[in-house]
Write a protein that holds these residues in place. Structure first.
Motif, PDB file in Angstrom:
ATOM      1  N   UNK A   4       0.905  -1.152  -0.193  1.00 24.50           N
ATOM      2  CA  UNK A   4       0.165  -0.120  -0.086  1.00 24.50           C
ATOM      3  C   UNK A   4       0.904   1.223   0.215  1.00 24.50           C
ATOM      4  N   UNK A   5       1.824   1.319   0.629  1.00 25.02           N
ATOM      5  CA  UNK A   5       2.804   2.336   0.508  1.00 25.02           C
ATOM      6  C   UNK A   5       3.656   2.417  -0.660  1.00 25.02           C
ATOM      7  N   UNK A   6       3.830   1.394  -1.160  1.00 25.05           N
ATOM      8  CA  UNK A   6       4.464   1.364  -2.623  1.00 25.05           C
ATOM      9  C   UNK A   6       3.376   1.948  -3.555  1.00 25.05           C
ATOM     10  N   UNK A   7       2.530   1.699  -3.568  1.00 26.64           N
ATOM     11  CA  UNK A   7       1.146   2.185  -4.331  1.00 26.64           C
ATOM     12  C   UNK A   7       1.127   3.612  -4.176  1.00 26.64           C
ATOM     13  N   UNK A   8       0.925   3.867  -3.009  1.00 29.84           N
ATOM     14  CA  UNK A   8       0.859   5.190  -2.683  1.00 29.84           C
ATOM     15  C   UNK A   8       1.973   6.306  -2.924  1.00 29.84           C
ATOM     16  N   UNK A   9       3.043   5.749  -2.971  1.00 24.78           N
ATOM     17  CA  UNK A   9       4.215   6.452  -3.498  1.00 24.78           C
ATOM     18  C   UNK A   9       4.270   6.786  -4.974  1.00 24.78           C
TER      19      UNK A   9
END
Length: 126
Positions: A4-9
């Motif tokens: 989710x953090x990767x997608x958000x970034x």
């Protein structure tokens, strides 16, 4: 890094890039910036999803940040729909043209991305 953090970034980068394209292009009523980002997104997503060399080299979170995050936020269906309705108010022909160019152009750009990925795979295999 969590997915989710990767997608958000990736999403942060993609939405920023999309906004940057809209600032660069003053289109006088025709949504050229949305057309361009959607065509680029079609090409890049097809290329990345079909390029086994890239898929094998990137970590899973990096790959999902690029595809779902960056490309997903760079392209936009909602803007296509809203701009089509807005164009309809001023020119039915322009609205239909925009929709047709986007759909046909998107398929062409996906095909080109797929073909480039196939050529890249053959060159890497040599």
């Amino acid at each position: 890094m969590k997915p989710f953090l990767a997608i958000g970034f990736g999403g942060m980068l993609g939405s920023g890039a999309r906004y940057g394209v809209s600032l660069l292009l003053d289109t006088n009523g025709f949504p050229l910036s949305t057309l361009i980002v959607n065509l680029i997104g079609c090409f890049m997503l097809a290329y990345l999803l079909n390029n086994t060399f890239i898929k094998q080299r990137l970590k899973a979170n990096t790959f999902i940040a690029l595809t779902t995050g960056l490309i997903g936020s760079f392209t936009t269906f909602s803007a296509l729909a809203v701009e089509s309705v807005q164009l309809w108010e001023t020119s039915t022909i322009a609205s239909f043209g925009y929709i047709i160019i986007t759909l046909v152009g998107g398929l062409v750009f996906c095909y080109l991305g797929f073909q480039l990925a196939q050529r890249t795979r053959k060159q890497v295999a040599k």
